[in-house]
Design a protein around this motif. Structure first.
Motif, PDB file in Angstrom:
ATOM      1  N   LEU A   1       5.401 -14.386 -34.642  1.00  0.00           N
ATOM      2  CA  LEU A   1       6.361 -14.111 -35.701  1.00  0.00           C
ATOM      3  C   LEU A   1       5.840 -13.053 -36.668  1.00  0.00           C
ATOM      4  O   LEU A   1       6.591 -12.170 -37.110  1.00  0.00           O
ATOM      5  CB  LEU A   1       6.691 -15.392 -36.453  1.00  0.00           C
TER       6      LEU A   1
ATOM      7  N   LEU B   1      13.341 -17.005 -30.023  1.00  0.00           N
ATOM      8  CA  LEU B   1      12.652 -15.749 -30.335  1.00  0.00           C
ATOM      9  C   LEU B   1      13.500 -14.556 -29.919  1.00  0.00           C
ATOM     10  O   LEU B   1      13.541 -13.533 -30.625  1.00  0.00           O
ATOM     11  CB  LEU B   1      11.291 -15.706 -29.638  1.00  0.00           C
TER      12      LEU B   1
ATOM     13  N   HIS C   1      14.374 -18.671 -39.696  1.00  0.00           N
ATOM     14  CA  HIS C   1      14.173 -19.015 -38.283  1.00  0.00           C
ATOM     15  C   HIS C   1      13.254 -20.229 -38.154  1.00  0.00           C
ATOM     16  O   HIS C   1      13.480 -21.105 -37.307  1.00  0.00           O
ATOM     17  CB  HIS C   1      13.569 -17.805 -37.553  1.00  0.00           C
ATOM     18  N   VAL C   2      12.234 -20.285 -38.992  1.00  0.00           N
ATOM     19  CA  VAL C   2      11.266 -21.390 -38.938  1.00  0.00           C
ATOM     20  C   VAL C   2      11.783 -22.621 -39.666  1.00  0.00           C
ATOM     21  O   VAL C   2      11.711 -23.746 -39.144  1.00  0.00           O
ATOM     22  CB  VAL C   2       9.915 -20.957 -39.538  1.00  0.00           C
TER      23      VAL C   2
ATOM     24  N   PRO D   1       1.418 -18.753 -35.699  1.00  0.00           N
ATOM     25  CA  PRO D   1       2.422 -17.844 -36.274  1.00  0.00           C
ATOM     26  C   PRO D   1       2.295 -16.391 -35.817  1.00  0.00           C
ATOM     27  O   PRO D   1       3.117 -15.557 -36.215  1.00  0.00           O
ATOM     28  CB  PRO D   1       2.147 -17.959 -37.772  1.00  0.00           C
TER      29      PRO D   1
ATOM     30  N   VAL E   1      12.950 -14.268 -40.751  1.00  0.00           N
ATOM     31  CA  VAL E   1      11.902 -15.000 -40.030  1.00  0.00           C
ATOM     32  C   VAL E   1      11.645 -16.357 -40.682  1.00  0.00           C
ATOM     33  O   VAL E   1      11.472 -17.369 -39.996  1.00  0.00           O
ATOM     34  CB  VAL E   1      10.609 -14.168 -39.952  1.00  0.00           C
TER      35      VAL E   1
ATOM     36  N   ALA F   1       9.759 -23.147 -33.499  1.00  0.00           N
ATOM     37  CA  ALA F   1       9.653 -21.778 -34.005  1.00  0.00           C
ATOM     38  C   ALA F   1       9.350 -20.769 -32.906  1.00  0.00           C
ATOM     39  O   ALA F   1       9.681 -19.581 -33.045  1.00  0.00           O
ATOM     40  CB  ALA F   1       8.577 -21.708 -35.084  1.00  0.00           C
ATOM     41  N   LEU F   2       8.727 -21.226 -31.818  1.00  0.00           N
ATOM     42  CA  LEU F   2       8.288 -20.296 -30.774  1.00  0.00           C
ATOM     43  C   LEU F   2       9.063 -20.475 -29.472  1.00  0.00           C
ATOM     44  O   LEU F   2       8.656 -19.942 -28.437  1.00  0.00           O
ATOM     45  CB  LEU F   2       6.791 -20.464 -30.521  1.00  0.00           C
TER      46      LEU F   2
ATOM     47  N   PHE G   1       4.624 -17.057 -42.371  1.00  0.00           N
ATOM     48  CA  PHE G   1       5.836 -17.811 -42.067  1.00  0.00           C
ATOM     49  C   PHE G   1       5.558 -19.268 -41.707  1.00  0.00           C
ATOM     50  O   PHE G   1       6.471 -20.091 -41.731  1.00  0.00           O
ATOM     51  CB  PHE G   1       6.601 -17.129 -40.935  1.00  0.00           C
TER      52      PHE G   1
ATOM     53  N   LEU H   1      16.101 -14.109 -32.501  1.00  0.00           N
ATOM     54  CA  LEU H   1      15.530 -13.504 -33.712  1.00  0.00           C
ATOM     55  C   LEU H   1      15.327 -12.010 -33.520  1.00  0.00           C
ATOM     56  O   LEU H   1      15.625 -11.212 -34.422  1.00  0.00           O
ATOM     57  CB  LEU H   1      14.203 -14.183 -34.054  1.00  0.00           C
TER      58      LEU H   1
END
Length: 214
Positions: free
Chosen positions: A90, A128, A114-115, A87, A111, A122-123, A10, A131
């Motif tokens: 994820l 998260l 999401h990024v 990553p 996913v 992303a984190l 991802f 997600l």
């Protein structure tokens, strides 16, 4: 009907673009797909490859290129707030939605979006959690799911290395590897039984002698 293994991480913008483009490029062909999360960093390390992010000028070019590609292909790509990022959270979350080390297209797409949509981190913890909520019906309820996901990620990455995968996105079919967004037309040609593949090119071309000193 051909079976395709789609190796992806991802963190790769090209994996996002290829994920979105693949159905259109392969339209009209008969095939099945397994989406296999792998750890790109491990693939690069095993091949002594610093990757685009490891070379400052290549990193700059890559970010410009993928953003332009997203616009030109009508896919849409927003750079996340930070890149590259780790990553692993994820990849492991996605694999908690798996029974065999593969994930379905819904999970992969969720996913990746999401990024690569929205330009956020992303984190980031709240994202998260959102997600996880989106994937709630896909997540396996067993207590060992998190540990199993780690094992599948290691296994997927090791199997990819064994198959010769050196980066993502990569497609494996009939023991042949097709790499990169620009490899999609060649993958289509193979699935469509292009006579080029009936000749000796595939095996002979890599045997071209190197002119570099060993």
């Amino acid at each position: 009907m051909k079976h395709i293994t789609f190796h992806l991480d991802f963190v790769s913008p090209y994996a996002w673009l290829a994920f979105e483009r693949m159905p259109e490029v392969l339209e009209g062909l008969s095939y099945t797909v397994q989406y296999r999360p792998v750890l790109l960093g491990a693939l690069l390390q095993r091949n002594s490859n610093p990757g685009p992010a490891g070379i400052a000028t290549k990193r700059a070019w890559t970010y410009r290129h993928v953003h332009w590609l997203g616009q030109s292909l009508g896919v849409g790509l927003d750079m996340p707030a930070e890149h590259p990022f780790n990553p692993l959270p994820l990849l492991r979350l996605a694999l908690q939605c798996s029974d065999d080390g593969s994930i379905n297209r819904f999970v992969a797409g969720a996913v990746l979006r999401h990024v690569w949509q929205g330009g956020q981190g992303a984190l980031e913890a709240p994202r998260l959690q959102a997600l996880k909520a989106l994937l709630a019906e896909q997540l396996r309820p067993c207590e060992q799911a998190a540990e199993q996901a780690k094992a599948w990620l290691r296994g997927n990455t090791d199997a990819a290395v064994e198959a010769g995968v050196f980066g993502v996105p990569a497609w494996e079919v009939d023991g042949k590897l097709f790499w990169g967004l620009d490899g999609l037309p060649m993958l289509r040609a193979y699935l469509a039984q292009d006579p080029w593949f009936d000749a000796a090119h595939w095996e002979q071309l890599p045997q071209t002698p190197s002119g570099l000193a060993h």
